[in-house]
Design an enzyme around this catalytic site. Structure first.
Site, PDB file in Angstrom:
ATOM      1  N   HIS A 128     -10.205  -5.368  -3.464  1.00  0.00           N
ATOM      2  CA  HIS A 128      -8.772  -5.508  -3.011  1.00  0.00           C
ATOM      3  C   HIS A 128      -8.948  -5.974  -1.416  1.00  0.00           C
ATOM      4  CE1 HIS A 128      -9.822  -1.291  -2.609  1.00  0.00           C
ATOM      5  NE2 HIS A 128      -9.324  -1.405  -1.395  1.00  0.00           N
ATOM      6  N   LEU A 129      -7.977  -6.933  -1.081  1.00  0.00           N
ATOM      7  CA  LEU A 129      -8.007  -7.180   0.421  1.00  0.00           C
ATOM      8  C   LEU A 129      -6.749  -6.562   1.116  1.00  0.00           C
ATOM      9  CD1 LEU A 129      -9.210  -9.520   2.195  1.00  0.00           C
ATOM     10  CD2 LEU A 129      -7.306 -10.948   1.639  1.00  0.00           C
ATOM     11  N   HIS A 130      -6.899  -5.825   2.068  1.00  0.00           N
ATOM     12  CA  HIS A 130      -5.830  -5.366   2.608  1.00  0.00           C
ATOM     13  C   HIS A 130      -5.174  -6.365   3.591  1.00  0.00           C
ATOM     14  CE1 HIS A 130      -6.977  -1.100   2.019  1.00  0.00           C
ATOM     15  NE2 HIS A 130      -8.044  -1.489   1.826  1.00  0.00           N
ATOM     16  N   ASP A 171       0.853  -1.168  -0.134  1.00  0.00           N
ATOM     17  CA  ASP A 171       0.009   0.023   0.011  1.00  0.00           C
ATOM     18  C   ASP A 171       0.902   1.285  -0.180  1.00  0.00           C
ATOM     19  OD1 ASP A 171      -3.172   0.498   1.164  1.00  0.00           O
ATOM     20  OD2 ASP A 171      -1.642   2.171   1.132  1.00  0.00           O
ATOM     21  N   ILE A 172       0.630   2.333  -0.804  1.00  0.00           N
ATOM     22  CA  ILE A 172       1.196   3.312  -0.940  1.00  0.00           C
ATOM     23  C   ILE A 172       1.179   4.365   0.320  1.00  0.00           C
ATOM     24  CG2 ILE A 172      -0.449   5.187  -1.948  1.00  0.00           C
ATOM     25  CD1 ILE A 172       1.709   5.708  -4.166  1.00  0.00           C
ATOM     26  N   GLN A 210     -15.010   2.423   0.776  1.00  0.00           N
ATOM     27  CA  GLN A 210     -14.151   1.921  -0.258  1.00  0.00           C
ATOM     28  C   GLN A 210     -13.727   3.159  -1.004  1.00  0.00           C
ATOM     29  OE1 GLN A 210     -15.789  -0.969  -2.828  1.00  0.00           O
ATOM     30  NE2 GLN A 210     -13.830  -1.480  -3.997  1.00  0.00           N
ATOM     31  N   ASN A 220     -13.105  -3.606   2.026  1.00  0.00           N
ATOM     32  CA  ASN A 220     -14.145  -2.321   2.090  1.00  0.00           C
ATOM     33  C   ASN A 220     -15.112  -2.214   0.839  1.00  0.00           C
ATOM     34  OD1 ASN A 220     -13.051  -1.392   4.571  1.00  0.00           O
ATOM     35  ND2 ASN A 220     -11.353  -0.025   3.271  1.00  0.00           N
TER      36      ASN A 220
END
Ligand code: AMP
Length: 111
Positions: A107-109, A35-36, A101, A94
């Site tokens: 996407h899965l964090h 993640d950025i 979201q 989310n």
């Protein structure tokens, strides 16, 4: 349910190679990258390469091969990032405005 997918979302652009990413793992159906704006010492995102807007879209319409590949890749990412043997982690997703979201590509964090 007819899902509408925005082909200009930032993860679609990452998948097309238009924006760089810090890849953790890539398979034929799945991409995982850092993640950025990390919210934890480990914060990676796992995304399917297919055009799915969120969790329920992916769960309802992805092929069995895509679904297995996605989850096996998520497990491999947990192992690669060292959270499997530690004190635990969060795997969250989310969906939509009520789910906060931001990027409309599933996407899965992993945090
Ligand atoms: P969500 O709110 O669940 O849609 O999360 C979107 C996530 O994408 C946030 O944690 C952002 O920090 C992350 N993000 C946005 N743009 C990028 C990017 N170019 N590379 C990596 N992560 C990104």
């Amino acid at each position: 349910m007819a899902y509408s997918y925005d082909t200009q979302n930032i993860f679609a652009r990452i998948l097309r190679g238009e924006i760089p990413n810090k890849t953790v793992l890539e398979t034929p159906h799945t991409l995982a990258f850092h993640d950025i704006y990390p919210q934890a010492p480990v914060h990676a995102l796992v995304i399917p390469k297919g055009a799915y807007v969120n969790f329920d879209h992916f769960a309802a319409e992805a092929s069995a091969e895509e679904i297995v590949d996605f989850h096996r890749t998520a497990a491999a990412v947990c192992a690669l990032l060292g959270v499997v043997e530690g004190d635990g982690y969060r795997a969250i997703t989310n969906a939509g405005p009520h789910g906060m979201q931001e990027v409309p590509h599933y996407h899965l964090h992993i945090l």
